[in-house]
Design an enzyme around this catalytic site. Structure first.
Site, PDB file in Angstrom:
ATOM      1  CE  LYS A  35      -4.152  -2.017   1.878  1.00 58.93           C
ATOM      2  NZ  LYS A  35      -5.372  -1.846   2.628  1.00 58.93           N
ATOM      3  NE  ARG A  82       5.016  -8.242  17.067  1.00 61.64           N
ATOM      4  CZ  ARG A  82       4.993  -9.288  16.256  1.00 61.64           C
ATOM      5  NH1 ARG A  82       4.786 -10.488  16.737  1.00 61.64           N
ATOM      6  NH2 ARG A  82       5.126  -9.111  14.948  1.00 61.64           N
TER       7      ARG A  82
HETATM    8  P1  ATR Z   1       2.383  -4.890   7.490  1.00 62.48           P
HETATM    9  O1  ATR Z   1       3.070  -4.797   8.844  1.00 62.48           O
HETATM   10  O2  ATR Z   1       3.235  -5.528   6.424  1.00 62.48           O
HETATM   11  O3  ATR Z   1       1.718  -3.630   7.060  1.00 62.48           O
HETATM   12  P2  ATR Z   1      -0.130  -5.833   8.394  1.00 62.48           P
HETATM   13  O4  ATR Z   1      -0.796  -7.182   8.270  1.00 62.48           O
HETATM   14  O5  ATR Z   1      -0.854  -4.656   7.896  1.00 62.48           O
HETATM   15  O6  ATR Z   1       1.273  -5.990   7.694  1.00 62.48           O
HETATM   16  O7  ATR Z   1       0.286  -5.548   9.893  1.00 62.48           O
HETATM   17  C1  ATR Z   1       0.469  -6.549  10.794  1.00 62.48           C
HETATM   18  C2  ATR Z   1       0.251  -5.943  12.184  1.00 62.48           C
HETATM   19  O8  ATR Z   1       0.003  -6.998  13.107  1.00 62.48           O
HETATM   20  C3  ATR Z   1       1.466  -5.204  12.693  1.00 62.48           C
HETATM   21  O9  ATR Z   1       1.042  -4.110  13.464  1.00 62.48           O
HETATM   22  C4  ATR Z   1       2.138  -6.273  13.563  1.00 62.48           C
HETATM   23  O10 ATR Z   1       2.955  -5.765  14.586  1.00 62.48           O
HETATM   24  P3  ATR Z   1       4.518  -5.518  14.355  1.00 62.48           P
HETATM   25  O11 ATR Z   1       4.637  -4.162  13.721  1.00 62.48           O
HETATM   26  O12 ATR Z   1       5.133  -5.578  15.707  1.00 62.48           O
HETATM   27  O13 ATR Z   1       5.013  -6.621  13.445  1.00 62.48           O
HETATM   28  C5  ATR Z   1       0.940  -6.933  14.162  1.00 62.48           C
HETATM   29  N1  ATR Z   1       1.225  -8.288  14.638  1.00 62.48           N
HETATM   30  C6  ATR Z   1       1.486  -9.381  13.906  1.00 62.48           C
HETATM   31  N2  ATR Z   1       1.676 -10.455  14.702  1.00 62.48           N
HETATM   32  C7  ATR Z   1       1.548 -10.013  15.998  1.00 62.48           C
HETATM   33  C8  ATR Z   1       1.610 -10.643  17.276  1.00 62.48           C
HETATM   34  N3  ATR Z   1       1.850 -11.942  17.414  1.00 62.48           N
HETATM   35  N4  ATR Z   1       1.390  -9.881  18.367  1.00 62.48           N
HETATM   36  C9  ATR Z   1       1.132  -8.563  18.252  1.00 62.48           C
HETATM   37  N5  ATR Z   1       1.057  -7.912  17.065  1.00 62.48           N
HETATM   38  C10 ATR Z   1       1.250  -8.626  15.944  1.00 62.48           C
END
Ligand code: ATR
Length: 264
Positions: free
Chosen positions: A65, A150
């Site tokens: 995006k 996170r």
């Molecule tokens: P992108 O980060 O590529 O934009 P997204 O699906 O839009 O992808 O975002 C995933 C979100 O889920 C992020 O905020 C991610 O947190 P991080 O920035 O720390 O990676 C969050 N996320 C994914 N797995 C997680 C988990 N196990 N616990 C807490 N947050 C999680």
């Protein structure tokens, strides 16, 4: 025949083709909408296909995006503010990036009869859709927008787009009126956010995830006496607004459309 695409990685689970192809069919439009998994290196070429009129429109999903922006000629005001594009089209000889996630979230909130005016919003996550939810919440006059992610640095980066947001530590849960899960936690139905929400009741819990229809986040929220919604209508409305941009009319949203995406 006109051609439309949704690009992302992963893309297998995207329901955009089902929705758009249904609207294409019932409105007798000579077009097809497909999904395509891309790598970063493919972005430039796919945009050339729009310039050469091989493709008429593209929807963009995670993780492109923001990454797609450098290949576009112009951004709509919404895309500029959020640095996020989910809908692309050719206007004259210019390739335009637009963002219908903002309107999609706003229409879904109105559809729920939820009033965000003067409300405290807590958003969990800082990924692709979060800038759009922030801008929407600002438009709907939320009094306070708090972000908890996170990886705190990623939330901090959002401050450069929206100076008045408040960044919290992960796991910190102050008073709120509406909490929105915009993380990917819950896409697999056994996943849990590991945050204790048991002291909250009579609040609104919104999950951007709509497949599964009810994440553990929403299940627990209901158990504690809160109102809930998944992101199905947000998804439908963002598609509705993209379709309207491309085809210049509003497609139907009715029970048949909602049933197409129903998984509960
Ligand atoms: P992108 O980060 O590529 O934009 P997204 O699906 O839009 O992808 O975002 C995933 C979100 O889920 C992020 O905020 C991610 O947190 P991080 O920035 O720390 O990676 C969050 N996320 C994914 N797995 C997680 C988990 N196990 N616990 C807490 N947050 C999680």
């Amino acid at each position: 025949m006109k051609k439309y695409l949704v690009i992302g990685n992963p893309i297998e689970h995207s329901l955009s083709p089902i929705l758009h192809n249904h609207w294409i069919k019932i409105n007798n439009i000579n077009a097809i909408y497909e999904k395509k998994k891309l790598q970063d290196d493919d972005l430039k070429n796919i945009i050339s296909d729009i310039r050469e009129k091989k493709i008429q429109g593209i929807n963009v999903t995670v993780p492109f995006k923001n990454k797609i922006i450098k290949y576009l000629d112009e951004l709509s005001e919404e895309s500029e503010t959020t640095q996020s594009v989910n809908t692309i089209f050719l206007k004259g000889d210019k390739i335009i990036g637009h963002n219908t996630d903002i309107g999609g979230f706003e229409l879904s909130i109105k559809n729920l009869n939820l009033n965000l005016n003067n409300k405290k919003i807590l958003i969990l996550g800082a990924g692709g859709v979060v800038p759009s939810i922030i801008l929407s919440s600002k438009k709907l006059k939320a009094s306070k927008i708090m972000i908890s992610n996170r990886t705190k640095e990623k939330a901090d980066k959002l401050k450069s787009l929206f100076q008045d947001i408040i960044i919290l530590d992960w796991g910190e849960v102050p008073e709120f009126d509406v909490i929105i899960n915009a993380t990917s936690v819950g896409l697999n139905s056994d996943e849990n956010l590991e945050i204790d929400f048991s002291r909250f009741s009579n609040k609104f819990f919104y999950d951007v995830i709509y497949n599964p229809a009810e994440t553990n986040f929403l299940k627990l929220a209901k158990r504690f006496g809160n109102k809930t919604s998944n992101g199905r209508m947000m998804f439908i409305y963002q598609a509705f607004l993209a379709f309207k941009k491309w085809h210049n009319f509003e497609p139907q949203i009715n029970n048949d459309i909602i049933k197409l995406l129903k998984n509960d």
